[in-house]
Write a protein that holds these residues in place. Structure first.
Motif, mmCIF file in Angstrom:
data_model
loop_
_atom_site.group_PDB
_atom_site.id
_atom_site.type_symbol
_atom_site.label_atom_id
_atom_site.label_comp_id
_atom_site.label_asym_id
_atom_site.label_seq_id
_atom_site.Cartn_x
_atom_site.Cartn_y
_atom_site.Cartn_z
ATOM 1 N N ARG A 29 1.072 -1.173 -0.133
ATOM 2 C CA ARG A 29 0.009 -0.011 -0.099
ATOM 3 C C ARG A 29 0.840 1.207 -0.044
ATOM 4 O O ARG A 29 0.475 2.176 -0.753
ATOM 5 N N LEU A 30 1.975 1.191 0.862
ATOM 6 C CA LEU A 30 2.924 2.383 0.735
ATOM 7 C C LEU A 30 3.566 2.649 -0.634
ATOM 8 O O LEU A 30 3.748 3.586 -1.112
ATOM 9 N N ALA A 31 3.841 1.553 -1.247
ATOM 10 C CA ALA A 31 4.337 1.581 -2.643
ATOM 11 C C ALA A 31 3.336 2.130 -3.556
ATOM 12 O O ALA A 31 3.739 2.946 -4.429
ATOM 13 N N ARG A 32 2.207 1.663 -3.628
ATOM 14 C CA ARG A 32 1.074 2.103 -4.410
ATOM 15 C C ARG A 32 0.895 3.665 -4.059
ATOM 16 O O ARG A 32 0.799 4.401 -5.176
ATOM 17 N N ALA A 33 0.861 3.949 -2.769
ATOM 18 C CA ALA A 33 0.583 5.443 -2.570
ATOM 19 C C ALA A 33 1.705 6.198 -3.226
ATOM 20 O O ALA A 33 1.499 7.794 -3.596
ATOM 21 N N LEU A 34 2.875 6.067 -3.055
ATOM 22 C CA LEU A 34 3.957 6.635 -3.532
ATOM 23 C C LEU A 34 4.275 6.734 -4.973
ATOM 24 O O LEU A 34 4.376 7.791 -5.672
ATOM 25 N N ARG A 35 3.691 5.617 -5.534
ATOM 26 C CA ARG A 35 3.667 5.441 -6.970
ATOM 27 C C ARG A 35 2.639 6.507 -7.657
ATOM 28 O O ARG A 35 2.862 7.189 -8.733
ATOM 29 N N THR A 36 1.442 6.521 -7.028
ATOM 30 C CA THR A 36 0.292 7.254 -7.281
ATOM 31 C C THR A 36 0.897 8.684 -7.260
ATOM 32 O O THR A 36 0.545 9.800 -7.987
ATOM 33 N N ALA A 37 1.466 9.261 -6.174
ATOM 34 C CA ALA A 37 1.836 10.503 -6.076
ATOM 35 C C ALA A 37 3.044 10.914 -7.066
ATOM 36 O O ALA A 37 3.064 12.075 -7.398
ATOM 37 N N ASP A 40 1.080 11.294 -10.393
ATOM 38 C CA ASP A 40 0.193 12.743 -10.495
ATOM 39 C C ASP A 40 1.098 13.817 -10.393
ATOM 40 O O ASP A 40 0.330 14.704 -10.862
ATOM 41 N N GLY A 41 2.259 13.672 -10.239
ATOM 42 C CA GLY A 41 3.424 14.895 -10.323
ATOM 43 C C GLY A 41 3.389 15.500 -9.092
ATOM 44 O O GLY A 41 3.865 16.591 -8.848
ATOM 45 N N ARG A 42 2.636 15.040 -7.984
ATOM 46 C CA ARG A 42 2.638 15.555 -6.622
ATOM 47 C C ARG A 42 4.298 15.343 -6.125
ATOM 48 O O ARG A 42 4.633 16.145 -5.204
ATOM 49 N N LEU A 43 4.846 14.287 -6.544
ATOM 50 C CA LEU A 43 6.280 14.186 -6.102
ATOM 51 C C LEU A 43 6.967 14.323 -7.552
ATOM 52 O O LEU A 43 7.065 13.382 -8.382
ATOM 53 N N PRO A 44 7.539 15.212 -7.732
ATOM 54 C CA PRO A 44 8.190 15.427 -9.295
ATOM 55 C C PRO A 44 9.590 14.820 -9.423
ATOM 56 O O PRO A 44 10.241 14.465 -8.294
#
Length: 470
Positions: A29-37, A40-44
């Motif tokens: 779930r943490l990997a999925r959340a970071l992948r999504t961020a 989405d461009g929230r983590l450039p």
């Protein structure tokens, strides 16, 4: 690739909630959340994620959960880990290819030389002295200076500005009549709101003139009436043909024609304001720069009960500071405050820094150096134009940061501006500052923010953009 030294994942919202159906491990779930961020461009790309131990502590989980999630994303190419360095985002979304049959919009060429008006010499901003002023007031400001700012401005800056305007501009002003604002446009909006509250619904402006002043008056609910400008400045006789009871005028140096309002016209405007029970709004935007003689004193000193005075440091220091002032006639003080009850003053520390900068004599020293630099630069521009493009004619008082350049009859000024832009030279068409288009062909050339060595090649590009002389 954008590289950030900040662990942006600390402030990035990560959704670790499990799916509604089925179960998944926390590291998935943490990997999925970071992948999504990341997607989405929230983590450039280039952003650093927190160290695994720190993120585990923040999330209340074991460090193994974080290292497993990071390892999965490194394998997938979303993160890059280097020994001795932070783990960073290595993936960025790619722009979709254009649809078949479509053409990409051409990328405009970069501007190499800027002869448009509006800016001072930004390279000459007194960074060290300004930093010294900010440092001094940050260390000396008392605790109540750090609270909500006084809507009219900090008393120290108001007193400093009043003294400066009396000394250098011949104003009739006391600290209580000074309001600190974000610049000339902000000051005019506040003034127009006050005029509107006092049942003044029509205001006259110079034509040609700065369009943002017209827009400011309209935004405050006033009807705007353009009044022509000639070699003596605004044609005061034409005011009687309008329903206006207020007028905005740049008396010391009109923009963009460069004329100075004559003594006869100044007296006319004051008499007109008294006769219609109205007001003059004086835009003193670059009056500190006069090269052939001492600057002309402000009109406000002729009748402080009928003349508002607007000024700022946008042309003397930098528009990025967002600091200006408004001197308010005593009969309008209450109306101005009531009509602008929600107007915010600039940050207090910036106000105190400006007061310190002026009080220590640094502002005067900066202006003396700037006048020498701009006078030499103006002379260089005029000489270069006369030598390289003799079919043109420069006009305007030896003051300010711009000149008017008349082009040969029949020149398509708009085409000249576009051709120059395609070659990397920014110009301004006089017609862009008119309320009504005229057959007059002229450019408004600014020399504030162009280097001396850039003037000859800039003029060469201008010569190439003009049609060949017959």
């Amino acid at each position: 690739m954008a590289v950030s030294q900040t662990n942006l994942a600390w402030a990035t919202l990560l959704d670790l909630a499990p799916p509604q159906r089925g179960r998944s491990s926390l590291h998935d779930r943490l990997a999925r959340a970071l992948r999504t961020a990341i997607r989405d461009g929230r983590l450039p790309a280039g952003a650093a994620v927190p160290p695994s131990r720190a993120l585990a502590e923040e999330l209340g989980c074991s460090r193994w959960v974080v290292t497993e999630a990071y390892g999965q994303l490194v394998t997938e190419g979303y993160l890059a880990a280097r020994v001795g360095s932070a783990t960073r985002v290595s993936w960025s979304p790619q722009a979709p290819p254009p649809a078949p049959g479509t053409r990409r919009a051409p990328t405009p060429p970069p501007i190499r030389y800027d002869l448009a008006p509006g800016l001072p010499d930004l390279r000459a901003f007194p960074r060290r002295r300004w930093a010294d002023a900010v440092r001094a007031v940050t260390g000396s400001a008392v605790h109540y200076d750090l609270g909500l700012p006084d809507p009219g401005g900090h008393p120290q800056l108001r007193a400093t500005l009043a003294q400066y305007l009396r000394r250098s501009r011949g104003a009739d002003v006391q600290p209580g009549s000074v309001s600190v604002c974000a610049g000339v446009v902000d000051g005019l909006v506040r003034t127009c709101r006050a005029l509107r509250a006092e049942a003044i619904t029509d205001i006259a402006v110079e034509d040609p003139g700065w369009g943002r002043l017209r827009d400011a008056a309209v935004s405050a609910g006033l009807r705007v009436h353009p009044v022509p400008v000639d070699h003596e400045g605004l044609r005061a006789d034409d005011l009687a043909r309008t329903p206006a009871r207020a007028v905005v005028v740049a008396a010391a140096h009109q923009f963009p024609t460069g004329t100075v309002l004559s003594a006869r016209r100044r007296a006319q405007l004051v008499r007109w304001a008294r006769a219609v029970d109205g007001f003059v709004v004086e835009d003193d935007y670059d009056a500190e720069f006069r090269y052939d003689r001492h600057p002309v004193a402000v009109m406000q000193g002729m009748d402080p009960r009928r003349v508002f005075l607007l000024g700022s440091v946008s042309k003397t220091l930098s528009p990025a500071l967002g600091l200006g002032w408004l001197v308010v006639p005593a009969p309008m003080d209450r109306a101005l405050r009531a009509a602008n009850s929600l107007a915010a003053a600039p940050p207090v520390l910036d106000q105190l820094a400006l007061a310190t900068f002026v009080d220590r004599g640094w502002f005067d020293a900066h202006l003396r150096a700037a006048r020498r630099r701009f006078r030499a630069r103006r002379d260089l521009l005029v000489r270069t134009l006369a030598a390289e493009i003799p079919q043109t004619r420069a006009e305007g008082t030896a003051a300010g940061l711009h000149i008017l350049l008349h082009l040969p009859d029949g020149t398509d000024t708009g085409k000249t501006v576009r051709t120059a832009a395609a070659a990397g030279l920014r110009l301004a068409d006089l017609d862009d500052y008119r309320a009504r288009r005229t057959p007059q062909r002229a450019l408004v050339l600014g020399y504030g923010n162009i280097g001396d060595t850039e003037i000859p090649p800039a003029v060469a590009l201008l010569r190439q953009a003009l049609p060949s002389p017959r």
